[in-house]
Design a protein around this motif. Structure first.
Motif, PDB file in Angstrom:
ATOM      1  N   VAL A  59       1.000   1.139   2.027  1.00 26.80           N
ATOM      2  CA  VAL A  59       0.389   0.643   3.276  1.00 26.80           C
ATOM      3  C   VAL A  59      -1.265   0.624   3.005  1.00 26.80           C
ATOM      4  O   VAL A  59      -1.543   1.571   2.755  1.00 26.80           O
ATOM      5  N   GLY A  60      -1.934  -0.797   2.988  1.00 27.59           N
ATOM      6  CA  GLY A  60      -3.298  -0.694   2.538  1.00 27.59           C
ATOM      7  C   GLY A  60      -3.824  -1.453   3.719  1.00 27.59           C
ATOM      8  O   GLY A  60      -5.088  -1.667   3.590  1.00 27.59           O
ATOM      9  N   ALA A  61      -3.089  -2.035   4.734  1.00 30.10           N
ATOM     10  CA  ALA A  61      -3.542  -2.822   5.553  1.00 30.10           C
ATOM     11  C   ALA A  61      -2.939  -2.771   7.088  1.00 30.10           C
ATOM     12  O   ALA A  61      -1.649  -2.589   7.072  1.00 30.10           O
ATOM     13  N   VAL A  62      -3.353  -2.541   8.093  1.00 29.54           N
ATOM     14  CA  VAL A  62      -2.833  -2.706   9.469  1.00 29.54           C
ATOM     15  C   VAL A  62      -3.429  -4.056  10.073  1.00 29.54           C
ATOM     16  O   VAL A  62      -4.465  -4.198  10.292  1.00 29.54           O
ATOM     17  N   ILE A  63      -2.443  -4.680  10.482  1.00 24.82           N
ATOM     18  CA  ILE A  63      -2.795  -5.975  11.459  1.00 24.82           C
ATOM     19  C   ILE A  63      -2.455  -5.708  12.932  1.00 24.82           C
ATOM     20  O   ILE A  63      -1.282  -5.413  13.253  1.00 24.82           O
ATOM     21  N   LYS A  93      -3.145  -6.340  -2.799  1.00 23.93           N
ATOM     22  CA  LYS A  93      -1.750  -6.221  -3.706  1.00 23.93           C
ATOM     23  C   LYS A  93      -1.118  -5.376  -3.041  1.00 23.93           C
ATOM     24  O   LYS A  93       0.138  -4.915  -3.475  1.00 23.93           O
ATOM     25  N   LYS A  94      -1.287  -4.451  -1.801  1.00 20.62           N
ATOM     26  CA  LYS A  94      -0.616  -3.216  -1.182  1.00 20.62           C
ATOM     27  C   LYS A  94       0.166  -4.171  -0.113  1.00 20.62           C
ATOM     28  O   LYS A  94       0.544  -5.209  -0.025  1.00 20.62           O
ATOM     29  N   LYS A  95       0.926  -3.125   0.795  1.00 19.99           N
ATOM     30  CA  LYS A  95       1.622  -3.382   1.732  1.00 19.99           C
ATOM     31  C   LYS A  95       0.793  -3.690   3.106  1.00 19.99           C
ATOM     32  O   LYS A  95      -0.111  -3.033   3.266  1.00 19.99           O
ATOM     33  N   VAL A  96       1.626  -4.414   4.157  1.00 16.76           N
ATOM     34  CA  VAL A  96       0.810  -4.492   5.476  1.00 16.76           C
ATOM     35  C   VAL A  96       1.714  -4.111   6.504  1.00 16.76           C
ATOM     36  O   VAL A  96       2.846  -4.135   6.604  1.00 16.76           O
ATOM     37  N   TYR A  97       1.014  -3.204   7.443  1.00 18.89           N
ATOM     38  CA  TYR A  97       1.607  -2.719   8.694  1.00 18.89           C
ATOM     39  C   TYR A  97       1.501  -3.701   9.764  1.00 18.89           C
ATOM     40  O   TYR A  97       0.286  -3.854  10.037  1.00 18.89           O
TER      41      TYR A  97
END
Length: 310
Positions: A148-152, A103-107
């Protein structure tokens, strides 16, 4: 492990090979095309396979485009393809996070293709595109997004020091997911050597002392999605690729037959080296069969099809 050159097979052995699978999983870059240049007779080969009742699926570690864009590229080059036939890592990222109910944002250190696939499942992201640093003294002025809850990390032609700073900073939070689309090391050209996603990932790994979740070939997540989505029978499936440590290794791990084409990354010299290697992992990179290019199969297929029709 036996690795057989297709052109060395007898007519009977070729028929046995073509009869041995119902499903084909094929890589794209280096097998079907190089950048925007279709390789020799590749669409003819795959379309002939389809006319013989074989199921065809495109399985690529490329994350630059969405599934729809990849299908459009296929069709523009003469391949018969639909969205349900395509599995790319931009889609894998969205599928993986959706399964987690993220549910968070992704960088994103990567492409707009990933952003579009994430948006399609309701996940907000940012970071793709040019982002440069004029002076390192500007770093403390960066505003961090607490959502932000994930980095790709994926292939990013706009990779910059500033992007690496932002990715590493978000990943200082152990609760922030660290995800890589794949670990392809490079893309050799005639003159230049192009660093791949794996090189970018190693930069961040070293900085944050963390290992990512890797989604693409040859990792288990890609394998699980293939089996779940396509419902393949491993004993009746052929994996075609040009990179041994991703495409062929995926096929080996899944119990598929494997065919290496020498039109991309892996060379005949590499095969000879691995045949004589004492490293167990390198033995897993050896394909069941190899050929110079996918177009080599067309004469065999045309003869096989003519025999089937009589």
């Amino acid at each position: 492990m036996s690795t057989t050159y297709l052109k060395s097979l007898s007519d009977e052995q070729i028929r046995e090979f073509l009869d041995s699978f119902d499903t084909i999983l094929t890589d794209c870059d280096g097998v079907l095309w190089l950048n925007v240049q279709k390789l020799f007779k590749t669409s003819d080969v795959l379309n002939t396979f389809r006319s013989l009742g074989k199921k065809i699926f495109f399985v690529t570690n490329n994350s630059l485009q969405t599934t729809k864009q990849f299908v459009e590229k296929c069709k523009n080059m003469g391949f018969i393809a639909e969205e349900e036939d395509m599995l790319c890592t931009s889609l894998l990222v969205a599928t993986y996070l959706k399964e987690l109910n993220f549910k968070k944002k992704v960088y994103i250190v990567g492409s707009e293709g990933i952003a579009k696939e994430l948006a399609a499942v309701g996940i907000e992201s940012f970071g793709w595109g040019p982002d440069v640093l004029n002076d390192i003294s500007e770093v403390p002025k960066i505003k961090r997004d607490p959502e932000v809850g994930a980095v790709i990390i994926a292939f990013d032609e706009h990779l910059s020091y500033l992007k690496m700073v932002k990715a590493a900073t978000y990943l200082r939070d152990e609760n922030c997911l660290f995800i890589a689309t794949n670990m392809d090391e490079n893309f050799p050209g005639e003159v230049f050597m192009y660093p791949g996603t794996g090189a970018f990932v190693r930069f961040v790994e070293t900085c944050v002392d963390r290992k990512p979740i890797i989604l693409g070939k040859p990792e288990p997540y890609m394998s699980s999605i293939i089996k779940k989505t396509y419902n393949v029978d491993p004993k009746r499936t052929l994996m075609i690729g040009d990179r041994a440590n991703t495409d062929i290794l995926l096929g080996t791990r899944c119990g598929f037959k494997t065919l290496l084409v020498l039109s991309g990354v892996t060379s005949l010299k590499d095969l000879e080296t691995w045949k004589n290697s004492d490293v167990p992992e390198e033995k897993e990179w050896l394909p069941d069969f190899y050929t110079d290019q996918l177009g080599d199969l067309l004469p065999f297929l045309e003869k096989y099809k003519a025999e089937k029709s009589t």
